[in-house]
Each structure stands twice: as C-alpha cells, then as structure tokens.
Design a protein around this motif. Structure first.
Motif, PDB file in Angstrom:
ATOM      1  N   VAL A   1      78.581  25.379   4.437  1.00  0.00           N
ATOM      2  CA  VAL A   1      80.087  25.405   4.998  1.00  0.00           C
ATOM      3  C   VAL A   1      80.210  23.998   5.723  1.00  0.00           C
ATOM      4  N   LEU A   2      81.316  23.218   5.252  1.00  0.00           N
ATOM      5  CA  LEU A   2      81.713  21.986   5.663  1.00  0.00           C
ATOM      6  C   LEU A   2      82.749  22.610   6.880  1.00  0.00           C
ATOM      7  N   VAL A   3      82.646  21.721   8.045  1.00  0.00           N
ATOM      8  CA  VAL A   3      83.749  22.021   8.921  1.00  0.00           C
ATOM      9  C   VAL A   3      84.165  20.465   9.693  1.00  0.00           C
ATOM     10  N   LEU A   4      85.328  20.413   9.886  1.00  0.00           N
ATOM     11  CA  LEU A   4      85.905  19.351  10.631  1.00  0.00           C
ATOM     12  C   LEU A   4      86.497  19.862  11.822  1.00  0.00           C
ATOM     13  N   THR A   5      85.629  19.233  12.961  1.00  0.00           N
ATOM     14  CA  THR A   5      85.963  19.774  14.277  1.00  0.00           C
ATOM     15  C   THR A   5      86.694  18.781  15.189  1.00  0.00           C
ATOM     16  N   VAL A   6      87.749  19.204  15.911  1.00  0.00           N
ATOM     17  CA  VAL A   6      88.194  18.252  16.801  1.00  0.00           C
ATOM     18  C   VAL A   6      88.416  18.725  18.306  1.00  0.00           C
ATOM     19  N   ALA A   7      88.687  17.762  19.306  1.00  0.00           N
ATOM     20  CA  ALA A   7      88.658  18.024  20.565  1.00  0.00           C
ATOM     21  C   ALA A   7      89.974  18.779  21.044  1.00  0.00           C
ATOM     22  N   GLU A   8      89.682  20.014  21.555  1.00  0.00           N
ATOM     23  CA  GLU A   8      90.952  20.634  21.958  1.00  0.00           C
ATOM     24  C   GLU A   8      91.968  20.043  22.760  1.00  0.00           C
ATOM     25  N   GLY A   9      93.176  19.701  22.399  1.00  0.00           N
ATOM     26  CA  GLY A   9      93.924  19.086  23.162  1.00  0.00           C
ATOM     27  C   GLY A   9      93.729  17.676  23.654  1.00  0.00           C
ATOM     28  N   ASP A  10      92.896  17.063  23.081  1.00  0.00           N
ATOM     29  CA  ASP A  10      92.573  15.485  23.209  1.00  0.00           C
ATOM     30  C   ASP A  10      92.509  14.749  21.801  1.00  0.00           C
TER      31      ASP A  10
ATOM     32  N   GLN B   1      90.963  10.021   5.913  1.00  0.00           N
ATOM     33  CA  GLN B   1      91.879  11.024   5.372  1.00  0.00           C
ATOM     34  C   GLN B   1      90.897  12.004   4.561  1.00  0.00           C
ATOM     35  N   PHE B   2      91.112  13.215   5.305  1.00  0.00           N
ATOM     36  CA  PHE B   2      90.539  14.532   4.506  1.00  0.00           C
ATOM     37  C   PHE B   2      90.999  14.595   3.275  1.00  0.00           C
ATOM     38  N   PRO B   3      90.453  14.873   2.245  1.00  0.00           N
ATOM     39  CA  PRO B   3      91.087  15.340   0.895  1.00  0.00           C
ATOM     40  C   PRO B   3      91.530  16.706   1.039  1.00  0.00           C
ATOM     41  N   ASP B   4      92.419  16.851  -0.281  1.00  0.00           N
ATOM     42  CA  ASP B   4      92.971  18.387  -0.233  1.00  0.00           C
ATOM     43  C   ASP B   4      91.871  19.367  -0.744  1.00  0.00           C
TER      44      ASP B   4
ATOM     45  N   ALA C   1      78.563  13.786  11.653  1.00  0.00           N
ATOM     46  CA  ALA C   1      79.297  12.334  11.594  1.00  0.00           C
ATOM     47  C   ALA C   1      80.666  12.278  11.945  1.00  0.00           C
ATOM     48  N   GLU C   2      80.856  11.323  12.758  1.00  0.00           N
ATOM     49  CA  GLU C   2      82.136  10.902  13.216  1.00  0.00           C
ATOM     50  C   GLU C   2      83.163  10.631  12.405  1.00  0.00           C
ATOM     51  N   MET C   3      84.502  10.846  12.386  1.00  0.00           N
ATOM     52  CA  MET C   3      85.482  10.621  11.376  1.00  0.00           C
ATOM     53  C   MET C   3      86.471   9.397  12.127  1.00  0.00           C
ATOM     54  N   PRO C   4      86.302   8.427  11.283  1.00  0.00           N
ATOM     55  CA  PRO C   4      87.291   7.167  11.883  1.00  0.00           C
ATOM     56  C   PRO C   4      88.849   7.549  11.986  1.00  0.00           C
ATOM     57  N   ALA C   5      89.365   6.823  12.685  1.00  0.00           N
ATOM     58  CA  ALA C   5      91.082   7.272  12.832  1.00  0.00           C
ATOM     59  C   ALA C   5      91.621   6.835  11.369  1.00  0.00           C
TER      60      ALA C   5
END
Length: 629
Positions: free
Chosen positions: A407-416, A448-451, A441-445
C-alpha cells in the motif's frame, strides 16, 4: 342541527385518532427479526459466514454474550479464512431451509514452526476492516455486504462465546398514523366549535315566551294599628303616657321590569358558566390529542420523494472484470496509520529499536537504527529521520487477494499546511503479520502527485521488468545513480524533471563540500575522497497510475570513501561527531567509508510519452560510518 354536526365531528375525531394510535400500537408488528446461532463444540474462534448475516434484508445487529472479554471483528471472508487456515474453528453457515448450522473446521495448514496456533490473539490485527471489544456483552451494529464475514473470539486461547444472536430491524413505518391523528385533532376542534355555537344559538333563540302579569298599581303608605299597651309602654318613654306614635309605616313595591332583568342576568350568567365548564373539559382533550399528534416520529408520516434516487456523478473509473479487492479500505487504513504513527512516536522517544521493528522494515528501519545510536551518544541531537504524518491524504492500495500486499500512502499533518507531506510504502507479508513501513520520504512543496485509482478500487503492481513504461522499474535506480555521478554527461540527463535535477545537484554539492574540507585542512595531498552511488539490493515497488504510468519506489546507496594517499598518513575525524560515535575511534589508518541511504519516489510515464520522470519525494539518511580494515 348544529348539535348533530358536532356529534358527527366528535365521532369522526374518535375514529381517526383511534385508527392512528392503533397503527402505532396494536396493529404494528414486531420491530426486528432474530436468529440464534448455536455452537456445540467449543473452539477459540467462531466464523459467521456472510450468508448468515445477509439471511434477511436490512441492517444487522450482532449480540454476543459471555463472561469475560469478547472480541468481534469483520472483514473479507477470504481474509478471515486465510487467517484461520492453520487453526481449528467453528463455521456458522445456512442450511438449505435457511436455518443456521455450525460446523467444526480443522486446520487446513500445519502450524507455523510447529507451534500451536490456538494461542494467536486476534486483537490488534491489521487484517480486520473493523473490530469491537467489550466485557460480558457486546452489541455490534453491522451493515456487511456480500463477501464479508464476522470473527468471534476472546484472546485466541479461551473458547469463544457460544451465546450469539443476529437480528435484523424490520420496516415498522406507519405513514398514515400521523395524518390520521392530525385529521382527528382537526375534527375534534371543529366539533368543539360546532358544539359551542349550538349552545349559544339554543340560548338565544328559545322562541316566544308566555306574557307575564302587568305592572302592579302604585301602593300608598298604610298606617299600622296602634300596638297593645304593653308594647307601647315597652316601646315608649318611661315618663310619658298616652299613645306612642311610632311614625307612619311605609311600604315599597318592586318594578316588574327589574325583576325580569335580574332573572335574565342570572340565567345568562349560568349559561356562561356552563359553557366555560364544558370548554374547560374540552381543552385538555384537545391538548392531549395535539401531544399525541406532535409526538409521532418520522416513521408515522409519509416520506415524500424518499424513493427518488439522488443524482450522482458517473464514476470516472470503472472497475474491470475480475477485479481483485483492495488490500485495505479507507477506514482500515486510517486505523493502521494511526497505530503506526503512535508506535513510531513512542519508539523514537524511547530510542526503542525493537518497538520500531514492529512497524518498520528495510531502509526505514536501518535509518532509525543509526539515528537511535547517534542520539544516544551525541547530546541534544535531534532526530534526522522522516516520520509519517497523522492524516491520510491519498491511499493507493494494491488490488489483490494474496500476500504479500503493498500500500502506498501520502500522509499530511492535520491542520498544518506548513509541514511537508510524507509518502510511505507499507507491506503486509502474510495474513498473520501487521503492515510494516519500508520506505519513508518527504514530498517537496513543488511535488505533484499523479492521478491514481480511488482507494475503493485499488491498483495493480507493475512488474519490475515492465516494457510499458518509459524506463523499466528495475533500471530506474541505476539510471538516477548514473545521473547523480555523471551529471550532464549521463545518458539519462534529460530524463528527469527539475525536482530530480535539483536533488542530484544538492548531492553533488555536498560531495564538493567534503573535498573542499580536505583541501582547507591541507589534507588534499595526503588523502583523497571518492564517491559512488548505486542501487540498493532491493526490488523496486511499482504501482500503476491512471495514465498507464507508475509510481516507482527505489532505494539507492551513496558511498563516500576517504583514504590516505601515503603510508604515513592517517584520516582523523576532527569535529565529525557522527564518525566518532559510530566507529568508536578518532582516526583511521586505512580510511573511512560513510554510507548514506536514499529513499526515492518517482512518477514514471508510459512508454512513448514525452513527459520526464518526476521525483515525487525523497529522503537521505546516514546509515553507517566504518573504518577500513
């Protein structure tokens, strides 16, 4: 006639209200249908098949009773049977007549490592779509679809509870009850109005009255006869004699009109009192009826437009035939990620590599192993490794019914939004293992994640040697390593996007800093530095995207070697605290090798595309510093 209409209104009100109340009481059938599941032979696990839960339509409610802790989980039937494949259990299915039947199932596979599997605790497994746990009694509302079953157990050792009941809520809606009661209230109010009007009309229009006697003649004062002597003496003054004149006695007469008006006033007052008393009795009845009407639930009223389908957009992704189910669902993934985040946070705080190993593997685990060592030996050193964020932003599970599962997952900080998103790869090795993260790994600003396919559909693994991509996944790590080492001279220099080019330039710049440091210390004549990047000995992970491309996860190893150029020279670490901490020395006679691991996420386009290979996320970690022997 008004009385007749009032009576008719009262009768109709009684019938309507009674019919409405009867629909919600005596005429309403049972609210649920029940089925008891009997288990004769005790076993640590009971598997309730999907067909039992779907024996009747509607939502299912599972009731399990027994002393002690009760555990209930549901998931895909194939996953549950795989988890139970090396254990004995009771399977509850339906007979041909629709009644439940319990069958004892022996282990299909031998116990792993010759160990008994009856002690395997089902609590905390990542395999379940959801689970419940209570003491003595457990009620679980379910809405399971075809292909899902329920597992009932305790701790994997004690026998599972045998008191099991499944119920389905029946349709007890009475859409006419509310309108009937409301109509009855209206008729009751109309009857009261008619009744009051009838009484008033009767009092005012009783017809001609019998004529009373005429007015009496005026009376004159009448002189009363003289009282007897004894009375006069008693009434008169004691010193005087003769007749005692008490004065004339006058009489008054009453006007007949005053008499009639008094009677009418008393009669009118009596009528008003009667009406008030009757109205006072009617008001509570009306209020009670209003309460009954307003107390009806939504089930007592017709739901207009309830069966009209809600327009929904046509899905842009259609599941192909024979599509396998996704490895995890969205709710399941949220629970897994939450547990991974909590475990890693505790492991990082305690520098507990054994705890970290329960949720990490591969490059992600090795990076933390080194980081924990350095933090234990270098005061005030901050963690240098990436950690998953708390919220799942994009979920891309593999569509499969076998193991291992990825499973691939992109996680983000909630509310930040200021915290960089983190991509991770997690894998479940077998039905009895939990998911462990191998790459972070960290995703730079600018990333852009593909479809990709939606989480409910999942995606497929792309073979490492696939010819349908612009670059086969098994060649990607070597291609990027060559680009970093050779720069613009590499044959792959035009294959990567600006993010990849910048990252490669940063790696080359860090190498230049090492070379410059040797020159600044005057060691460039007695020592030399060499660098080499190559693929790690790991198979790449490739997941298909909607544009026929793939997200490819690779690991590379960047090696920095510093060796003396003369026999008399030694390599001193100077202020390199990391080298001292990892080698336990301050210098090396034959040289030192520093190894960095890089976890890289690429988006590789399809074969024939003019797009470049895009770097989605990356992370470089120090893995080791070793003295050359």
């Amino acid at each position: 006639m008004r009385f007749v209409w009032a009576v008719v209104a009262f009768v109709l009100a009684t019938v309507l209200i009674g019919a409405g109340i009867a629909q919600r009481t005596v005429f309403m059938g049972p609210t649920e249908q029940r089925m008891e599941l009997n288990v004769e032979q005790p076993e640590p696990y009971v598997l309730v098949d999907a067909e039992v839960l779907r024996a009747h339509s509607g939502l299912q409610t599972l009731l399990v009773r027994g002393e002690g802790e009760i555990f209930v989980a549901y998931g895909r039937t194939a996953d549950l049977t795989a988890w139970l494949s090396d254990a004995s259990y009771n399977a509850v299915t339906l007979n041909g007549d629709g009644s439940p039947e319990s069958t004892h199932v022996d282990a299909a596979l031998p116990a792993a490592d010759d160990e008994a599997t009856t002690g395997r605790d089902p609590r905390g497994s990542d395999l379940w779509l959801d689970s419940f746990s209570e003491e003595d009694s457990l009620v679980a509302p379910l809405q399971l679809t075809e292909g899902n079953s329920v597992l009932i157990a305790r701790d994997g050792v004690e026998a599972a509870p045998a008191d099991i009941l499944v119920s389905w809520r029946l349709d007890t809606r009475t859409p006419l009850a509310g309108p009937l009661i409301t109509a009855g209230v209206v008729m009751l109010a109309a009857g009261l109005v008619l009744y009051v009007l009838a009484i008033r009309y009767q009092r005012r229009g009783r017809g001609p009255r019998r004529k009373g006697p005429g007015p009496l003649p005026a009376t004159e004062p009448i002189r009363l006869p003289a009282a007897p002597e004894r009375d006069a003496i008693e009434a008169g003054p004691s010193s005087g004699g003769g007749d005692a004149d008490t004065g004339p006695a006058t009489g008054e007469t009453t006007d007949p009109e005053d008499t009639n008006s008094g009677r009418a006033g008393r009669r009118a007052g009596g009528d008003r009192g009667t009406l008030a008393r009757r109205a006072g009795l009617a008001v509570p009845a009306l209020a009670l009826t209003a309460v009954l009407a307003t107390g009806c639930s939504a089930e007592s009223w017709p739901q207009f437009g309830g069966e009209t389908p809600t327009p929904s957009p046509t899905p842009s992704v259609v599941a192909p035939e024979n599509q396998k189910p996704p490895a995890v669902g969205e709710k399941q993934a949220d629970r897994i990620i939450a547990d991974i985040v909590a475990t890693i946070e505790k492991a990082d705080a305690d520098r507990d590599i054994d705890l970290a190993e329960t949720r990490l593997t591969g490059p992600a685990l090795e990076a933390r192993r080194t980081d924990y060592t350095l933090r234990g030996k270098i005061a005030d050193r901050e963690p240098q490794v990436a950690s998953p964020r708390s919220e799942v932003s994009i979920l891309l599970p593999e569509a499969t019914d076998s193991w291992p599962r990825t499973v691939l997952v992109l996680t983000v900080a909630e509310g930040d939004d200021t915290v960089a998103p983190v991509m991770l790869t997690m894998t479940q090795a077998d039905p009895w293992s939990n998911y462990r993260v191998s790459d972070i790994a960290e995703m730079p600003a600018s990333g852009q994640f593909p479809d990709v396919a939606p989480a409910w559909l999942g995606t497929t693994r792309v073979p490492a040697e696939s010819p349908f991509l612009s670059l086969a996944p098994e060649e990607l790590a070597a291609a990027f390593s060559d680009f970093v080492d050779a720069g613009d001279k590499s044959e792959y220099a035009g294959s990567f996007d600006e993010v990849a080019q910048k990252f490669a330039a940063d790696v080359r710049a860090s190498r230049a800093v090492v070379v410059k440091a040797l020159a600044d210390k005057g060691a460039s004549k007695t020592s030399k530095a060499s660098f080499d990047m190559k693929p790690a000995e790991l198979e790449p992970t490739s997941m298909a995207t909607l544009d026929s491309g793939a997200i490819v996860v690779v690991s590379v190893v960047d090696t920095e070697t510093v060796t003396p150029t003369s026999k008399d020279a030694v390599i001193r670490y100077g202020d390199n605290a990391e080298a001292k901490a990892l080698t336990g020395a301050t210098e090396a006679a034959k040289g030192v090798v520093t190894t960095y691991g890089m976890q890289l996420y690429f988006s590789v386009p399809a074969q024939g595309s003019t797009e470049q290979i895009r770097l989605l996320a990356y992370k470089q970690n120090l893995l080791s510093v070793k003295v050359i022997k």
